[in-house]
Design an enzyme around this catalytic site. Structure first.
Site, PDB file in Angstrom:
ATOM      1  N   ILE A   1     133.880  28.563  81.241  1.00 46.96           N
ATOM      2  CA  ILE A   1     134.435  27.248  80.902  1.00 46.96           C
ATOM      3  C   ILE A   1     133.572  26.570  79.835  1.00 46.96           C
ATOM      4  CG2 ILE A   1     135.446  26.956  83.193  1.00 46.96           C
ATOM      5  CD1 ILE A   1     133.218  24.848  83.724  1.00 46.96           C
ATOM      6  N   ASP A   2     132.328  27.043  79.646  1.00 48.64           N
ATOM      7  CA  ASP A   2     131.449  26.447  78.638  1.00 48.64           C
ATOM      8  C   ASP A   2     131.883  26.797  77.217  1.00 48.64           C
ATOM      9  OD1 ASP A   2     129.744  25.253  80.527  1.00 48.64           O
ATOM     10  OD2 ASP A   2     128.611  27.100  80.760  1.00 48.64           O
TER      11      ASP A   2
ATOM     12  N   GLN B   1     135.931  20.650  87.686  1.00 51.75           N
ATOM     13  CA  GLN B   1     136.411  21.144  86.390  1.00 51.75           C
ATOM     14  C   GLN B   1     136.816  22.605  86.415  1.00 51.75           C
ATOM     15  OE1 GLN B   1     133.125  19.252  83.564  1.00 51.75           O
ATOM     16  NE2 GLN B   1     132.468  19.602  85.660  1.00 51.75           N
TER      17      GLN B   1
END
Length: 405
Positions: A138-139, A298
């Site tokens: 997700i980064d 998230q």
């Protein structure tokens, strides 16, 4: 000559909303090849491999695999283990014992490095093994890739969260700080900018790890926005650091935690949001200041998964199987943007993706270092997929006052 033997797939690092698409892509594509005897899934990533904790996915139904593909988080569970040379030697010994000829590891740059080391072990031992790294984070910080599976869905969550926050703070004015995941790269925090529809919409300020976080400048920025709008919405990466590279959470307090690798614990405590909130209250005298740390929300939120993210996560799994089983090669599957919006998949050397991370390009960050550019929004928009919600405002005219003119 095609290698005959078993397939092993595993998932490592933080879960995402679409990582199971990649796993299922590998399994269903590998089933098409006659040289494959069994398809195993390792529980808890590389830790499960050295402990020989395998599921026989050959016996899983296609129907259930498809349902799992649409379910967030890591169906095979995960691990934060970062294998060294000795650890990878144990992995290789297990692969050899179970006649694993095709090894697929879904994860970030550490996972790519694991695949690289295991692959080298196999070559040194003369053991025929195809090893493929499948991108996930997700980064969004894997090198070579235009973007990474998992990022689009997490970015969609962040954008939608800030749409809601912006509406809330407009109704009851104050200052709001949302702390978003991102130790070294600000891609996910920057996604908050997609909440900006009207000229006065927040987030009004966005702070990323790619730029030094200067406390005095931060306070001045908040004062300016609050004086202009009577409110201020802020998105800040958990990894923001001062000019010396010290994480702000460490420079503002001595009461810090470190993880198993010695890194300062950035998320999960709410400490950064609380510290920044207190600074605003003390320096600016604003009473209504609130903060949230998004944390795990998230990564695997089931309600706002990007369909584009799902499709691409499935395809990188399928392409990984094809590269190994059709073409008999090793490497990392990488995503490349083509045209207005389409993607191509390529196989990249593991050494080019492993270990090091990438940061947001300079052209995505504004000159003041407290926001993003339109170029970033153009980059992100297609990754959010279809059905991205929008907020709307009343447009009716005000009624003339009779008494309070």
């Amino acid at each position: 000559m095609k290698l005959e033997g078993n397939v092993l797939v595993a998932q490592g690092g933080g879960p995402t909303a679409v990582i199971n698409q990649s796993m299922v892509g590998v399994v269903l594509e590998a089933r098409k090849f006659p040289q494959v005897q069994k398809i195993y899934g390792a529980l808890n990533g590389v830790r499960g491999i050295i402990n020989e904790e395998f599921l026989d996915l050959t016996q899983e139904t296609t129907n259930n695999l498809e349902k799992v593909a649409g379910t967030p988080s890591s169906a095979l569970l995960s691990t934060r283990d970062k294998p060294d040379d000795e650890y990878c030697n144990k992995i290789f010994k297990v692969l050899e014992a179970h006649n694993i000829r095709y090894f697929f590891y879904i994860g970030g740059n550490d996972s790519a490095d694991t695949v690289r080391i295991v692959n080298e072990k196999a070559m040194q031992s003369g053991y025929e093994l195809r090893a493929i790294h499948i991108p996930k984070t997700i980064d969004n910080d894997l090198r070579v890739n235009d973007h990474c599976p998992g990022y689009g869905s997490a970015a969609k969550f962040v954008a939608q969260a800030f749409i809601g926050v912006n509406l809330d703070v407009k109704a009851l004015a104050g200052v709001y700080i949302g702390v978003v995941m991102g130790r070294n790269a600000g891609f996910l925090t920057a996604a908050a900018s997609m909440a900006q529809k009207y000229p006065d919409d927040g987030p009004h300020l966005i702070y990323l790890p790619e730029r030094p976080f200067i406390v005095d400048s931060f306070i001045n920025d908040v004062r300016e926005v609050y004086d202009r709008y009577g409110r201020c919405v802020i998105a800040v990466s958990e990894g923001v650091s001062d000019e010396s590279g010290t994480p702000i959470i460490a420079s503002l307090t001595k009461d810090i935690e470190v993880d198993s690798h010695g890194n300062v614990q950035l998320s999960g405590t709410g400490a950064l949001g609380d510290l920044l909130s207190n600074l605003i209250k003390e320096k600016l005298g604003i009473k209504r200041v609130r903060s949230d740390t998004f944390g795990y929300l998230q990564r695997s939120f089931i309600g706002c998964v990007s369909d584009v993210d799902q499709q691409e996560a499935r395809e990188v799994g399928e392409k990984a199987a094809q590269y190994a089983l059709w073409h008999n090669v090793d490497g990392s599957v990488t995503i490349h943007r083509t045209g207005l919006y389409s993607v191509d998949y390529r196989l990249t050397q593991l050494s080019e993706v492993a270990r090091n991370t990438r940061s947001m390009p300079d052209e995505f960050i504004n000159q003041a270092g407290n926001g993003v550019t339109e170029a970033f929004k153009y980059y992100l928009l297609p990754l959010l997929g279809s059905n991205m919600p929008q907020a709307h405002r009343l447009r009716a005219p005000r009624v003339e006052k009779k008494l309070n003119k």
